[in-house]
Design an enzyme around this catalytic site. Structure first.
Site, PDB file in Angstrom:
ATOM      1  N   ASP A  73      20.993  42.734 -10.549  1.00  0.00           N
ATOM      2  CA  ASP A  73      21.807  44.164 -10.682  1.00  0.00           C
ATOM      3  C   ASP A  73      22.701  44.476  -9.350  1.00  0.00           C
ATOM      4  OD1 ASP A  73      21.021  47.422 -11.339  1.00  0.00           O
ATOM      5  OD2 ASP A  73      22.540  46.079 -12.380  1.00  0.00           O
ATOM      6  N   VAL A 131      11.839  41.639 -10.723  1.00  0.00           N
ATOM      7  CA  VAL A 131      11.391  42.934 -10.387  1.00  0.00           C
ATOM      8  C   VAL A 131      10.301  43.280 -11.560  1.00  0.00           C
ATOM      9  CG1 VAL A 131      11.456  45.155  -9.853  1.00  0.00           C
ATOM     10  CG2 VAL A 131      12.900  43.487  -8.571  1.00  0.00           C
TER      11      VAL A 131
END
Ligand code: APR
Length: 174
Positions: free
Chosen positions: A34, A122
């Site tokens: 991202d 993550v």
């Protein structure tokens, strides 16, 4: 039937109609893929994300691609599940990310789409399980998308995606 390609590389360099980012619910950007996509697309991307967010886990929403080089025209923001051991519906949420991203791609008229390995960074999703879910969800979703590129950023992810693709292809051939 959609063609699925497994490649090793940086998704911001992909030459496709739409790239999918592994977003968080705010759609404001973050780290990992991202972060890379937001850096490449520029600050207007988080402004566009703020205008349409938040996005529920398992869902996908599209924005323009801003400063990303053509032919990328769209960024599809998909929010994966945070891995909590597998007993909280994570598999279905992850499959939904791929299904919903293809549905959004169809609405946009995108015919080529690149995906990262959603939720395997993550968010901690085991990459082998995530790879099988990704390939199965893409193969089983009716779509007008003609070509999907699964972009691995590291060798380990590449081999999990490659193996999942080989297993599904072998089982499909009977
Ligand atoms: N191109 C392709 N894949 C990439 C790139 C890149 N440039 N950079 C990272 N990746 C890979 C990671 O190696 C991992 O395999 O994308 C996969 C997904 O990892 P994350 O980006 O950490 O995404 P996720 O696990 O879904 O976590 C989402 O992290 O970045 C934040 O804002 C994001 O809060 C959200 C959370």
């Amino acid at each position: 039937m959609v063609i699925i390609e497994v490649v090793l590389g940086d998704i911001t360099r992909e030459r496709v109609d739409a790239i999918v980012t592994a977003a968080n619910e705010s759609l404001l950007g973050g780290g990992g893929v991202d972060g890379a996509i937001h850096r490449a697309a520029g600050p207007r991307l988080s402004q566009a994300g703020a205008a349409i967010g938040p996005c529920e886990p398992g869902n996908a929403m599209a924005t323009a691609a801003f400063d990303l080089d053509p032919p990328v025209r769209h960024i599809i923001h998909a929010v994966g599940p945070v891995w909590e051991g597998g007993g909280y519906g994570e598999a279905e949420i992850l499959a939904s990310c791929y299904r919903q991203s293809l549905a959004v791609a169809d609405e946009l008229g995108a015919r080529t789409v690149a995906f990262p390995a959603i939720a395997t960074g993550v968010y901690g999703y085991p990459p082998d399980q995530a790879a099988r879910i990704a390939v199965a969800a893409i193969r089983s979703t009716p779509t007008r998308v003609e070509r999907v590129r699964l972009v691995a950023f590291d060798d380990d992810t590449y081999h999990h995606l490659r193996r999942a693709w080989d297993e599904l292809t072998a089982s499909a051939e009977g």
